[in-house]
Design an enzyme around this catalytic site. Structure first.
Site, short mmCIF file in Angstrom:
data_model
loop_
_atom_site.label_atom_id
_atom_site.label_comp_id
_atom_site.label_asym_id
_atom_site.label_seq_id
_atom_site.Cartn_x
_atom_site.Cartn_y
_atom_site.Cartn_z
N ASP A 261 42.95 -35.99 -1.23
CA ASP A 261 43.57 -36.12 0.09
C ASP A 261 44.52 -37.32 0.12
OD1 ASP A 261 41.88 -34.02 0.81
OD2 ASP A 261 40.32 -35.39 1.53
N LYS B 74 46.47 -31.83 -9.97
CA LYS B 74 45.71 -33.10 -10.01
C LYS B 74 44.63 -33.04 -11.08
CE LYS B 74 44.76 -32.03 -5.92
NZ LYS B 74 43.98 -31.95 -4.69
P1 ATP Z 1 38.70 -34.67 -4.23
O1 ATP Z 1 38.60 -33.20 -3.89
O2 ATP Z 1 37.46 -35.26 -4.80
O3 ATP Z 1 39.27 -35.49 -3.14
P2 ATP Z 1 40.67 -33.74 -6.15
O4 ATP Z 1 39.89 -33.06 -7.21
O5 ATP Z 1 41.42 -32.94 -5.17
O6 ATP Z 1 39.77 -34.82 -5.41
P3 ATP Z 1 41.57 -35.65 -8.07
O7 ATP Z 1 42.31 -35.05 -9.20
O8 ATP Z 1 40.18 -36.08 -8.29
O9 ATP Z 1 41.72 -34.72 -6.81
O10 ATP Z 1 42.35 -36.96 -7.59
C1 ATP Z 1 43.68 -36.92 -7.11
C2 ATP Z 1 44.51 -37.98 -7.78
O11 ATP Z 1 43.96 -39.28 -7.50
C3 ATP Z 1 44.57 -37.87 -9.29
O12 ATP Z 1 45.56 -36.96 -9.68
C4 ATP Z 1 44.87 -39.31 -9.67
O13 ATP Z 1 46.23 -39.60 -9.49
C5 ATP Z 1 44.06 -40.10 -8.65
N1 ATP Z 1 42.70 -40.37 -9.16
C6 ATP Z 1 41.60 -39.63 -8.97
N2 ATP Z 1 40.52 -40.15 -9.61
C7 ATP Z 1 40.97 -41.27 -10.22
C8 ATP Z 1 40.34 -42.27 -11.05
N3 ATP Z 1 39.05 -42.22 -11.37
N4 ATP Z 1 41.12 -43.27 -11.49
C9 ATP Z 1 42.43 -43.34 -11.18
N5 ATP Z 1 43.07 -42.44 -10.42
C10 ATP Z 1 42.36 -41.41 -9.93
#
Ligand code: ATP
Length: 325
Positions: free
Chosen positions: A267, A235
């Site tokens: 999540d 991600k």
């Molecule tokens: P967290 O631990 O904060 O819940 P994470 O770091 O595990 O998040 P992220 O990569 O932030 O996971 O988000 C997971 C997915 O959600 C991303 O791969 C993307 O598909 C979507 N996503 C996250 N942030 C955005 C954003 N600002 N705009 C569009 N899609 C997003």
């Protein structure tokens, strides 16, 4: 049997409605949050039968956790009420309109006292997926043992899904790395960020964002670990996600939405992916729902409240500031 069984700590979530230092917030909203139960709610909204296991205190916050998850349709028959410790708290402050700071008050909490005997074998029997995260083993030795017990108890036909969810506030990288690596080597479906991948792979640039392997290279290296997962999802926040599934590389669609609260996107993504996997959808369809759910999650403050039902996924077009790439 359940489609998905998950276990972990769910806490009361106190969040400041105003932007600024927490001491000036004057009031706090009361809700609940926890990585695994966020996934459980996401899956339930997408139509799956899900059970959550965990410990809560014999207190109002514990009753809030229980009632909220039950109200969302998550099975909480395996939840254990622990009279000896309080329900943990998570406090969210908004220092700017797009950044969120999370503080935990969970050391010694009921949730962190989760133990092997709380893992109800009857709930796990016949489950299609067991979903665990790297948060639970960081909570205590007994919680780590509970994760091991769940993994050992899972039927051979149960897919094991892991979200590494490294939490710096809970343990230092050197302690986390070997434990997270064992989870990687045990799972079938892995969710990770780039810095978590570097941590597990033992890259000295862990977390630095410095030049190094590309996201796809990181995902391939994770899949290639001994016993490594056949499905790796890496991600990348607003930059989307990449997947390596059975050796083939895929890229998730990217959505351009106004992000108000990044917490919970990962999540949501996991819930979207697992829901489509269990529906028998192909990898592009799994990634489409995962990315849509992740994008939905960031548009709403609250860790899981913004998660979409199936009939709402198409609404994302309205949220997209411009077309998905
Ligand atoms: P967290 O631990 O904060 O819940 P994470 O770091 O595990 O998040 P992220 O990569 O932030 O996971 O988000 C997971 C997915 O959600 C991303 O791969 C993307 O598909 C979507 N996503 C996250 N942030 C955005 C954003 N600002 N705009 C569009 N899609 C997003």
């Amino acid at each position: 049997p359940f489609d998905v069984v998950t276990l972990g700590e769910t806490m009361a979530l106190l969040s400041a409605p105003r932007i600024g230092p927490l001491r000036h917030a004057r009031s706090l909203d009361v809700a609940v949050g926890g990585a695994e139960s966020n996934v459980a709610v996401g899956l339930t909204r997408l139509g799956l039968r899900v059970a959550w296991l965990g410990r809560i205190g014999d207190d109002e916050f514990g009753r809030l956790v229980h009632g909220t998850l039950a109200g969302e349709g998550v099975d909480v028959s395996g939840a254990v009420v622990d009279p000896g410790a309080p329900t943990g708290l998570m406090v969210k402050a908004r220092r700017t309109n797009t950044s969120t700071e999370v503080t935990y008050y969970r050391a010694g909490s009921a949730g962190s006292r989760l133990c092997r005997k709380d893992v109800d074998a009857a709930l796990l029997r016949g489950a299609r997926v067991l979903h665990v995260t790297g948060i639970t083993p960081a909570l205590s030795a007994s919680a780590r043992d509970a994760v091991d017990a769940a993994l050992a108890e899972a039927d051979t036909g149960t897919l094991v899904s892991v979200d590494l969810n490294y939490r710096q506030a809970l343990w230092p990288p050197a302690d986390a790395a070997p434990v997270l690596r064992r989870l990687v080597e045990r799972c079938d479906v892995l969710f990770a960020t780039e810095s978590e991948a570097r941590l597990v792979l033992g890259d000295p640039r862990a977390g630095s964002g410095a030049d190094g392997p590309s996201p796809v290279e990181l995902a391939v290296q994770l899949a290639d670990l001994p016993g490594g997962p056949r499905q790796v999802l890496l991600k990348r926040g607003a930059r989307g996600a990449v997947a390596v599934v059975d050796g083939a590389v895929y890229e998730a669609p990217r959505h351009h939405v106004e992000a108000v609260d990044p917490v919970g996107a990962g999540d949501a993504f996991a819930a979207g992916y697992l829901a489509e996997l269990l529906a028998g959808s192909d990898v592009p369809a799994r990634l489409a729902t995962a990315a849509a759910a992740g994008a939905f999650a960031v548009t709403v403050s609250g860790d899981w409240e913004g998660l979409p039902r199936r009939d709402e996924l198409a609404l994302l077009q309205l949220l997209d500031a411009d077309d998905a790439v």
